[in-house]
Design a protein around this motif. Structure first.
Motif, PDB file in Angstrom:
ATOM      1  N   PHE A 170     -45.526 -36.162 -36.748  1.00 29.92           N
ATOM      2  CA  PHE A 170     -44.374 -36.862 -36.202  1.00 29.92           C
ATOM      3  C   PHE A 170     -43.700 -36.000 -35.137  1.00 29.92           C
ATOM      4  CE2 PHE A 170     -44.747 -38.945 -40.369  1.00 29.92           C
ATOM      5  CZ  PHE A 170     -44.612 -40.275 -40.008  1.00 29.92           C
ATOM      6  N   THR A 171     -43.673 -36.492 -33.895  1.00 25.05           N
ATOM      7  CA  THR A 171     -42.957 -35.802 -32.823  1.00 25.05           C
ATOM      8  C   THR A 171     -41.842 -36.703 -32.310  1.00 25.05           C
ATOM      9  OG1 THR A 171     -44.515 -36.619 -31.136  1.00 25.05           O
ATOM     10  CG2 THR A 171     -45.014 -34.501 -32.166  1.00 25.05           C
ATOM     11  N   LEU A 172     -41.193 -37.394 -33.208  1.00 23.26           N
ATOM     12  CA  LEU A 172     -40.120 -38.305 -32.842  1.00 23.26           C
ATOM     13  C   LEU A 172     -38.884 -37.519 -32.413  1.00 23.26           C
ATOM     14  CD1 LEU A 172     -40.399 -40.911 -35.738  1.00 23.26           C
ATOM     15  CD2 LEU A 172     -41.708 -40.772 -33.618  1.00 23.26           C
ATOM     16  N   PRO A 173     -38.067 -38.101 -31.540  1.00 25.28           N
ATOM     17  CA  PRO A 173     -36.842 -37.401 -31.124  1.00 25.28           C
ATOM     18  C   PRO A 173     -35.964 -37.060 -32.320  1.00 25.28           C
ATOM     19  CG  PRO A 173     -37.271 -39.307 -29.714  1.00 25.28           C
ATOM     20  CD  PRO A 173     -38.243 -39.392 -30.853  1.00 25.28           C
ATOM     21  N   ALA A 174     -35.311 -35.916 -32.242  1.00 23.10           N
ATOM     22  CA  ALA A 174     -34.400 -35.511 -33.322  1.00 23.10           C
ATOM     23  C   ALA A 174     -33.362 -36.597 -33.544  1.00 23.10           C
ATOM     24  CB  ALA A 174     -33.719 -34.193 -32.973  1.00 23.10           C
ATOM     25  N   GLY A 175     -33.159 -36.962 -34.777  1.00 18.49           N
ATOM     26  CA  GLY A 175     -32.178 -37.987 -35.110  1.00 18.49           C
ATOM     27  C   GLY A 175     -32.763 -39.355 -35.372  1.00 18.49           C
ATOM     28  N   THR A 176     -34.059 -39.513 -35.173  1.00 11.72           N
ATOM     29  CA  THR A 176     -34.664 -40.830 -35.369  1.00 11.72           C
ATOM     30  C   THR A 176     -34.587 -41.267 -36.831  1.00 11.72           C
ATOM     31  OG1 THR A 176     -36.223 -40.489 -33.548  1.00 11.72           O
ATOM     32  CG2 THR A 176     -36.789 -42.172 -35.145  1.00 11.72           C
ATOM     33  N   GLY A 177     -33.999 -42.422 -37.064  1.00  9.95           N
ATOM     34  CA  GLY A 177     -34.040 -43.036 -38.382  1.00  9.95           C
ATOM     35  C   GLY A 177     -32.741 -43.079 -39.159  1.00  9.95           C
ATOM     36  N   SER A 178     -31.740 -42.296 -38.785  1.00 13.24           N
ATOM     37  CA  SER A 178     -30.538 -42.239 -39.635  1.00 13.24           C
ATOM     38  C   SER A 178     -29.616 -43.431 -39.452  1.00 13.24           C
ATOM     39  CB  SER A 178     -29.754 -40.952 -39.370  1.00 13.24           C
ATOM     40  OG  SER A 178     -29.193 -40.980 -38.084  1.00 13.24           O
ATOM     41  N   THR A 179     -29.743 -44.152 -38.346  1.00 13.13           N
ATOM     42  CA  THR A 179     -29.005 -45.404 -38.184  1.00 13.13           C
ATOM     43  C   THR A 179     -30.009 -46.541 -38.056  1.00 13.13           C
ATOM     44  OG1 THR A 179     -28.877 -45.160 -35.784  1.00 13.13           O
ATOM     45  CG2 THR A 179     -27.064 -44.265 -37.081  1.00 13.13           C
ATOM     46  N   GLY A 180     -29.611 -47.706 -38.478  1.00 11.00           N
ATOM     47  CA  GLY A 180     -30.540 -48.823 -38.507  1.00 11.00           C
ATOM     48  C   GLY A 180     -30.121 -49.965 -37.617  1.00 11.00           C
ATOM     49  N   ARG A 181     -30.740 -51.097 -37.886  1.00 11.57           N
ATOM     50  CA  ARG A 181     -30.447 -52.324 -37.154  1.00 11.57           C
ATOM     51  C   ARG A 181     -30.940 -53.493 -37.979  1.00 11.57           C
ATOM     52  NH1 ARG A 181     -31.069 -53.432 -30.742  1.00 11.57           N
ATOM     53  NH2 ARG A 181     -30.944 -55.711 -30.763  1.00 11.57           N
ATOM     54  N   GLY A 182     -30.198 -54.573 -37.955  1.00  9.96           N
ATOM     55  CA  GLY A 182     -30.628 -55.774 -38.652  1.00  9.96           C
ATOM     56  C   GLY A 182     -30.790 -55.565 -40.136  1.00  9.96           C
ATOM     57  N   LEU A 183     -31.986 -55.822 -40.655  1.00 13.90           N
ATOM     58  CA  LEU A 183     -32.266 -55.726 -42.086  1.00 13.90           C
ATOM     59  C   LEU A 183     -32.508 -54.298 -42.559  1.00 13.90           C
ATOM     60  CD1 LEU A 183     -34.676 -58.785 -42.244  1.00 13.90           C
ATOM     61  CD2 LEU A 183     -32.405 -58.672 -43.282  1.00 13.90           C
ATOM     62  N   VAL A 184     -32.652 -53.365 -41.620  1.00 15.59           N
ATOM     63  CA  VAL A 184     -32.959 -51.973 -41.958  1.00 15.59           C
ATOM     64  C   VAL A 184     -31.706 -51.118 -41.810  1.00 15.59           C
ATOM     65  CG1 VAL A 184     -34.347 -49.949 -41.391  1.00 15.59           C
ATOM     66  CG2 VAL A 184     -35.367 -52.227 -41.257  1.00 15.59           C
ATOM     67  N   LYS A 185     -31.267 -50.537 -42.926  1.00 20.35           N
ATOM     68  CA  LYS A 185     -30.070 -49.689 -42.923  1.00 20.35           C
ATOM     69  C   LYS A 185     -30.383 -48.335 -42.287  1.00 20.35           C
ATOM     70  CE  LYS A 185     -28.031 -49.763 -46.826  1.00 20.35           C
ATOM     71  NZ  LYS A 185     -27.723 -49.468 -48.260  1.00 20.35           N
ATOM     72  N   ALA A 186     -31.553 -47.798 -42.602  1.00 20.59           N
ATOM     73  CA  ALA A 186     -32.016 -46.511 -42.088  1.00 20.59           C
ATOM     74  C   ALA A 186     -33.463 -46.348 -42.520  1.00 20.59           C
ATOM     75  CB  ALA A 186     -31.159 -45.360 -42.607  1.00 20.59           C
ATOM     76  N   PHE A 187     -34.160 -45.375 -41.941  1.00 22.30           N
ATOM     77  CA  PHE A 187     -35.517 -45.079 -42.411  1.00 22.30           C
ATOM     78  C   PHE A 187     -35.775 -43.586 -42.284  1.00 22.30           C
ATOM     79  CE2 PHE A 187     -36.075 -46.056 -37.894  1.00 22.30           C
ATOM     80  CZ  PHE A 187     -36.925 -45.058 -37.443  1.00 22.30           C
ATOM     81  N   ARG A 188     -36.702 -43.082 -43.122  1.00 23.53           N
ATOM     82  CA  ARG A 188     -37.106 -41.693 -43.116  1.00 23.53           C
ATOM     83  C   ARG A 188     -38.620 -41.623 -43.078  1.00 23.53           C
ATOM     84  NH1 ARG A 188     -33.829 -43.011 -47.269  1.00 23.53           N
ATOM     85  NH2 ARG A 188     -35.244 -43.389 -48.951  1.00 23.53           N
ATOM     86  N   TYR A 189     -39.122 -40.476 -42.692  1.00 22.04           N
ATOM     87  CA  TYR A 189     -40.564 -40.339 -42.525  1.00 22.04           C
ATOM     88  C   TYR A 189     -40.940 -38.887 -42.762  1.00 22.04           C
ATOM     89  CZ  TYR A 189     -38.638 -38.685 -38.164  1.00 22.04           C
ATOM     90  OH  TYR A 189     -37.873 -38.016 -37.241  1.00 22.04           O
ATOM     91  N   GLY A 190     -42.210 -38.661 -43.093  1.00 23.74           N
ATOM     92  CA  GLY A 190     -42.668 -37.292 -43.264  1.00 23.74           C
ATOM     93  C   GLY A 190     -43.890 -37.222 -44.158  1.00 23.74           C
TER      94      GLY A 190
END
Length: 432
Positions: free
Chosen positions: A92-112
Motif C-alpha cells: 500500500f502506497t496510499l497517501p497518508a491519511g487515506t481512510g479515516s473519513t468516509g462518504r455515503g454508506l462508508v464511515k471509514a476504512f482501514r487497510y494493511g
C-alpha cells in the motif's frame, strides 16, 4: 469508466450478489483522509497507489487503483456493521491519511497486512449495507487496473440474511488463486519442542497491534511501529545475556489476532509473557504521561484501566475478525483463571518491573493496575501488559522515538526479568 467487457467479476456467495446497481449519479472524489500506509514497501508485490469513495447514503462506490489485477473475496460482519475484503499481500502506497473519513454508506476504512501473504481492507459502515457488485477492471484507456466495490443500503433483515449466506469466509480462500504468494503463517497446533531440550526459560515478547491495526497514533507516529522497535530492542537485550530463550509474536508489520498471541505463549510453554503497548488520550480527556504495568483481573482496577482494556480487546474487530462467538478455548481459559499461582507470579513480576523501570522511565502516578486484557488470559503463563507511555503526550513521545531511551528502558526490564527468575528458582528449591 472502462467498458464492462474489460472487467472480471469475482463474486462471493450470497453477499456479493449480481443484482444491478445504478451508479450514473456517482462521481469520483479525491483521496479521503485516513490511516497511513504501512512504512515498509515490499518489492515484487502488487501495489495499491490510490483509493477513493464516491456516492451517497443510498449507493456508495469504492475504487482501489492497482498496478496489477488481484483476486479478492468480500464478506460482511455485524456488531458493528462492517464489510471485509481479503486480497493477496499488497504494497500500500496510499497517501497518508487515506481512510479515516468516509462518504455515503462508508464511515471509514482501514487497510494493511493481516498475515504473511494476505492483506485486508475493512470498511466501517454507517448502517446495514451490502456489496451489490464487486469486480476488477483491467487497465484500459490510460487507467490502471482497479478493484471496485459498489455498496447499497439494505434493511437489517436483508443484511442478516446475507451474513448467513456468506458464512464469513476466511482469508486463505481469498488468496488461493495466487500462485506466487507465500502461504499464510499459522500458529502451531501442537506445542513446539525446544531444540535439544534447551532448559533455559522461554520469554515471549508481544509487540501490540501490527498490520491493518495501527493502534494509537499521534505526531506522525503509530503505536504498532513504536512498540515493535522497543520489543526488538528488548529481545536483543535479553538474548545477549544468554540466560533465556526469546520468542516474538511478531517481528514485522503483521496483524496477529489476540487469541493467537496467547496460543503462541501456551504452545511453547513460555515461562513469561510480556505484551508491549503505548497508550493515548483523546484531546478532550486532557493529558497523561508515564508508563503503566497491567496484570489480569476480572474487574478493572479503575475507569482508566477499564477504558484501555476495552479499547485493546477490540483489536480483532479492527482486523475484521468476527467476535460474536468466542472460541471454546477462551471459555476454558476464563475458567482456568482460578489458578492462583499464575496470577501470583504475574503480580510479583509486575511489582519487580515497576521497581526497575522507575530508574529509567517516567512512570504513571499509579503504575500498577489490573484489567481484563484478552492477551493476558493464559492460565499457565505469568503475563503482564506494559504501556510504555502516552503517544498523546509530547514528552512521552520524545522518549518513545529515542533509541537511547529504548536502550535504557529495555535494560531495566531485562534486569527485572533476571530478578524474577532468580526468585522463582529460589522459591522452587533445588529438589524441583
Amino acid at each position: 469508466m472502462a467498458s464492462r467487457a474489460n472487467h472480471r467479476v469475482l463474486l462471493g456467495p450470497g453477499l456479493l450478489c449480481a443484482a444491478a446497481l445504478a451508479c450514473a449519479n456517482i462521481s469520483p472524489v479525491g483521496a479521503v483522509e485516513g490511516q497511513p500506509a504501512p512504512a515498509v514497501a515490499t518489492s515484487g508485490l502488487p501495489t495499491a497507489s490510490g483509493a477513493r469513495l464516491a456516492g451517497d447514503s443510498k449507493q456508495t462506490r469504492f475504487i482501489l487503483d492497482l498496478d496489477k489485477a488481484v483476486p479478492f473475496h468480500a464478506f460482511a460482519l455485524a456488531n458493528p456493521y462492517r464489510v471485509v475484503v481479503d486480497i493477496p499481500q499488497v504494497n500500500f502506497t496510499l497517501p497518508a491519511g487515506t481512510g479515516s473519513t468516509g462518504r455515503g454508506l462508508v464511515k471509514a476504512f482501514r487497510y494493511g497486512l493481516v498475515m504473511p501473504g494476505g492483506s485486508r481492507i475493512v470498511f466501517d459502515l454507517t448502517g446495514p449495507a451490502r456489496v451489490a457488485k464487486s469486480y476488477v477492471l483491467d487497465a484500459a484507456n490510460g487507467q490502471p487496473p482497479r478493484l471496485v466495490l459498489e455498496f447499497e443500503e439494505v434493511d437489517q433483515t436483508t443484511f442478516m440474511q446475507s451474513l448467513a449466506a456468506a458464512n464469513a469466509p476466511q482469508l486463505r480462500p481469498a488468496i488461493s488463486d495466487s500462485t506466487d504468494i507465500a502461504a499464510p503463517a499459522t500458529v502451531p497446533a501442537e506445542p513446539a519442542k525446544p531444540a535439544a531440550a534447551d532448559p533455559r526459560p522461554l520469554i515471549v515478547i508481544d509487540p501490540g497491534h501490527g498490520g491493518i491495526d495501527n493502534g494509537t497514533q499521534a505526531g506522525g507516529e503509530s503505536e504498532k511501529n513504536l512498540v515493535l522497535e522497543f520489543a526488538l530492542a528488548l529481545r536483543d537485550r535479553i538474548e545477549k545475556s544468554g540466560k533465556y530463550r526469546v520468542a516474538m509474536t511478531r517481528t514485522d508489520d503483521t496483524f496477529i489476532p489476540l487469541d493467537d498471541r496467547v496460543k503462541i505463549a501456551r504452545n511453547q510453554s513460555a515461562a513469561l509473557f510480556v505484551s508491549i503497548h503505548a497508550d493515548a488520550l483523546p484531546r478532550r480527556e486532557g493529558d497523561a504521561q508515564g508508563a503503566t504495568i497491567y496484570t489480569l483481573s476480572d474487574r478493572a482496577s479503575d475507569a482508566e484501566a477499564e477504558r484501555l482494556a476495552e479499547a485493546e480487546n477490540k483489536a480483532d474487530a479492527i482486523g475484521g475478525v468476527n467476535l460474536t462467538e468466542e472460541p471454546t478455548e477462551v471459555a476454558d481459559i476464563l475458567i482456568d483463571l482460578a489458578q492462583r499461582e499464575t496470577r501470583t507470579f504475574s503480580n510479583r513480576f509486575a511489582r519487580l518491573l515497576a521497581g526497575e523501570m522507575k530508574n529509567s522511565a517516567r512512570m504513571y502516578k499509579h503504575p500498577l493496575k489490573s484489567a481484563g486484557f484478552r492477551v493476558l488470559k493464559a492460565p499457565d503463563v505469568p503475563s503482564v501488559l506494559v504501556e510504555l507511555g502516552y503517544v498523546s503526550n509530547k514528552s512521552d513521545l520524545e522518549h518513545l522515538v529515542s533509541e537511547n531511551w529504548r536502550s535504557k528502558t529495555a535494560g531495566s526490564m531485562a534486569q527485572a526479568i533476571d530478578t524474577f527468575f532468580a526468585k522463582r528458582l529460589a522459591t522452587a528449591g533445588p529438589a524441583n
